[in-house]
Design a protein around this motif. Structure first.
Motif, short mmCIF file in Angstrom:
data_model
loop_
_atom_site.label_atom_id
_atom_site.label_comp_id
_atom_site.label_asym_id
_atom_site.label_seq_id
_atom_site.Cartn_x
_atom_site.Cartn_y
_atom_site.Cartn_z
N GLY A 23 11.60 10.02 7.75
CA GLY A 23 12.32 9.14 6.84
C GLY A 23 13.80 9.16 7.08
N THR A 24 14.45 8.00 6.86
CA THR A 24 15.90 7.88 6.90
C THR A 24 16.37 7.74 5.46
OG1 THR A 24 15.81 6.78 9.04
CG2 THR A 24 17.84 6.56 7.80
N LYS A 25 17.14 8.72 5.00
CA LYS A 25 17.45 8.82 3.57
C LYS A 25 18.85 8.28 3.27
CE LYS A 25 16.47 12.80 1.85
NZ LYS A 25 16.60 14.24 1.51
N SER A 26 18.94 7.51 2.19
CA SER A 26 20.22 7.09 1.61
C SER A 26 20.26 7.61 0.18
CB SER A 26 20.33 5.56 1.64
OG SER A 26 19.46 4.99 0.69
N PRO A 27 21.39 7.48 -0.55
CA PRO A 27 21.44 8.03 -1.91
C PRO A 27 20.39 7.47 -2.86
CG PRO A 27 23.65 7.53 -1.11
CD PRO A 27 22.69 6.96 -0.11
N HIS A 28 19.90 6.29 -2.62
CA HIS A 28 19.02 5.64 -3.59
C HIS A 28 17.59 5.40 -3.09
CE1 HIS A 28 22.61 5.08 -5.95
NE2 HIS A 28 23.17 4.41 -4.96
N SER A 29 17.37 5.50 -1.80
CA SER A 29 16.03 5.20 -1.29
C SER A 29 15.81 5.88 0.06
CB SER A 29 15.82 3.69 -1.16
OG SER A 29 16.71 3.16 -0.19
N THR A 30 14.58 5.85 0.50
CA THR A 30 14.21 6.42 1.78
C THR A 30 13.29 5.45 2.51
OG1 THR A 30 14.35 8.68 0.95
CG2 THR A 30 13.09 8.35 2.95
N MET A 31 13.67 5.13 3.75
CA MET A 31 12.79 4.32 4.59
C MET A 31 11.84 5.26 5.32
SD MET A 31 13.28 1.10 4.27
CE MET A 31 12.45 0.51 5.73
N LEU A 32 10.55 5.09 5.09
CA LEU A 32 9.56 6.00 5.64
C LEU A 32 8.81 5.38 6.81
CD1 LEU A 32 8.00 7.48 2.40
CD2 LEU A 32 9.62 8.58 3.93
N ALA A 33 8.34 6.25 7.69
CA ALA A 33 7.49 5.82 8.79
C ALA A 33 6.56 6.97 9.14
CB ALA A 33 8.32 5.42 10.01
N VAL A 34 5.46 6.64 9.81
CA VAL A 34 4.54 7.64 10.33
C VAL A 34 4.67 7.63 11.85
CG1 VAL A 34 2.11 8.27 10.64
CG2 VAL A 34 2.90 7.39 8.44
N GLN A 35 4.76 8.81 12.43
CA GLN A 35 4.66 8.92 13.88
C GLN A 35 3.26 9.45 14.21
OE1 GLN A 35 7.88 11.07 15.69
NE2 GLN A 35 9.29 9.35 15.45
N LEU A 36 2.48 8.61 14.85
CA LEU A 36 1.12 8.97 15.27
C LEU A 36 1.20 9.47 16.71
CD1 LEU A 36 -1.99 8.90 14.94
CD2 LEU A 36 -1.91 6.51 15.67
N CYS A 37 0.85 10.75 16.90
CA CYS A 37 0.97 11.37 18.22
C CYS A 37 -0.40 11.70 18.80
CB CYS A 37 1.80 12.65 18.14
SG CYS A 37 3.52 12.37 17.62
N GLN A 38 -0.52 11.51 20.11
CA GLN A 38 -1.74 11.85 20.85
C GLN A 38 -1.36 12.79 21.99
OE1 GLN A 38 -2.06 7.34 20.74
NE2 GLN A 38 -3.99 7.93 21.70
N GLY A 39 -1.96 13.98 22.00
CA GLY A 39 -1.61 14.96 23.02
C GLY A 39 -2.45 14.89 24.27
N HIS A 40 -3.47 14.04 24.29
CA HIS A 40 -4.36 13.95 25.45
C HIS A 40 -4.80 12.51 25.61
CE1 HIS A 40 -7.29 15.11 28.44
NE2 HIS A 40 -8.26 14.55 27.75
N CYS A 41 -4.93 12.09 26.87
CA CYS A 41 -5.40 10.73 27.16
C CYS A 41 -6.34 10.77 28.35
CB CYS A 41 -4.21 9.81 27.47
SG CYS A 41 -4.72 8.14 27.98
N PRO A 42 -7.59 10.34 28.19
CA PRO A 42 -8.56 10.41 29.28
C PRO A 42 -8.29 9.44 30.42
CG PRO A 42 -9.51 9.30 27.39
CD PRO A 42 -8.19 9.84 26.94
N VAL A 43 -7.44 8.42 30.18
CA VAL A 43 -7.13 7.46 31.25
C VAL A 43 -5.66 7.51 31.61
CG1 VAL A 43 -9.04 5.91 30.66
CG2 VAL A 43 -6.82 5.58 29.57
N GLN A 44 -5.05 8.68 31.45
CA GLN A 44 -3.61 8.83 31.66
C GLN A 44 -3.17 8.36 33.04
OE1 GLN A 44 -2.15 12.77 30.80
NE2 GLN A 44 -0.35 12.53 32.08
N GLN A 45 -3.83 8.82 34.09
CA GLN A 45 -3.42 8.47 35.45
C GLN A 45 -3.67 7.00 35.75
OE1 GLN A 45 -1.71 10.70 37.28
NE2 GLN A 45 -1.91 11.87 35.39
N LEU A 46 -4.75 6.45 35.20
CA LEU A 46 -5.03 5.04 35.41
C LEU A 46 -4.00 4.17 34.69
CD1 LEU A 46 -7.23 3.50 36.96
CD2 LEU A 46 -8.45 3.24 34.79
N ALA A 47 -3.63 4.58 33.47
CA ALA A 47 -2.65 3.82 32.69
C ALA A 47 -1.27 3.84 33.34
CB ALA A 47 -2.57 4.38 31.28
#
Length: 256
Positions: free
Chosen positions: A164-188
């Motif tokens: 989140g990025t916080k200001s005195p009156h509000s906070t803009m929120l986001a989710v970071q979705l992380c993937q630590g493994h990819c079966p097609v990594q080299q192909l991608a």
């Protein structure tokens, strides 16, 4: 006259065959824990850890640290996956064949044919994941957590982090979705359309526009997808974070 191998040589050969079994099990079941490997192979904890340590020293496997999805607390769990060197040892003919096939498809029918193939591949993922994500309800955070769980069950080692990025009156929120493994990594790495198609599926499943911040195929440590959540009036949100989710606030000074 045939020379009979010594007992030491026989023991070393047996050890090598057993180690190869462990390596193939990591390939088939990874990311996988030492305890899970022991159950799969019928080894004692001491035996499986001895082989894992040897494979790790040989750079054939590597460790990924995964957040505790059950509680979100404590030390991350250790999971084993094949390294690039391990993939080479077992052979990567599948990668060469897949790359050659896609290059031939592109040459014969154009790049759009490759894009259509990638979209079809991820359409199957979307079909399987949609009931899981829809069951989480309309809340974007909950949907992202459900998506991460589904990805982890398919071996992507996924997790979510609230930022989140916080200001005195509000906070803009986001989710970071992380993937630590990819079966097609080299192909991608050769065909980025696979990453693009996956990102489009995430956007449709979550119901918001998302943005890829990094990918394993382009050299990142993880694949990270930015998922906007919205604005909240309070910088402190109730109730607390769901299991397996971390909350991070980034304080930025406002300009005068």
């Amino acid at each position: 006259m045939t020379k009979t191998p010594s007992l030491r040589a026989q023991g070393a050969e047996t050890e090598e065959r057993t180690r190869d079994r462990v390596l193939h099990a990591v390939l088939e079941h990874g990311p996988v824990s030492a305890a899970e490997l022991g159950e799969i192979l019928g080894f004692t904890p001491a035996a499986v850890r001895r082989h894992l340590d040897a494979l790790s020293r040989s750079s054939l496997i590597e460790i990924k640290l995964v957040a505790n999805s059950a509680s979100g607390a404590g030390r991350p769990a250790r999971r084993y996956v094949l390294s690039r060197q391990g993939q080479s040892k077992l052979g990567d003919d599948y990668l060469v064949i897949a790359r050659d096939a896609l290059n031939a498809l592109s040459a014969a029918a154009g790049e759009e044919a490759v894009s259509a193939f990638a979209r079809q591949r991820y359409a199957d993922m979307e079909k399987r994941y949609r009931p899981v994500v829809e069951a989480a309800g309309p809340d974007i955070e909950a949907r992202a957590e459900a998506l991460a769980k589904a990805l982890s069950e398919d071996g992507f080692v996924a997790s979510t982090t609230i930022v989140g990025t916080k200001s005195p009156h509000s906070t803009m929120l986001a989710v970071q979705l992380c993937q630590g493994h990819c079966p097609v990594q080299q192909l991608a790495a050769d065909f980025p359309v696979f990453c693009d198609s996956e990102t489009e599926v995430f956007a449709r499943l979550l119901g918001v526009d998302v943005r890829r911040l990094s990918t394993l195929s382009s050299g990142g440590h993880v694949c990270t997808t930015h998922v906007p959540v919205g604005r909240t009036r309070s910088a402190v949100r109730e109730p607390g974070p769901a299991s397996g989710t971390r909350r991070v606030s980034i304080n930025l000074q406002e300009r005068p």
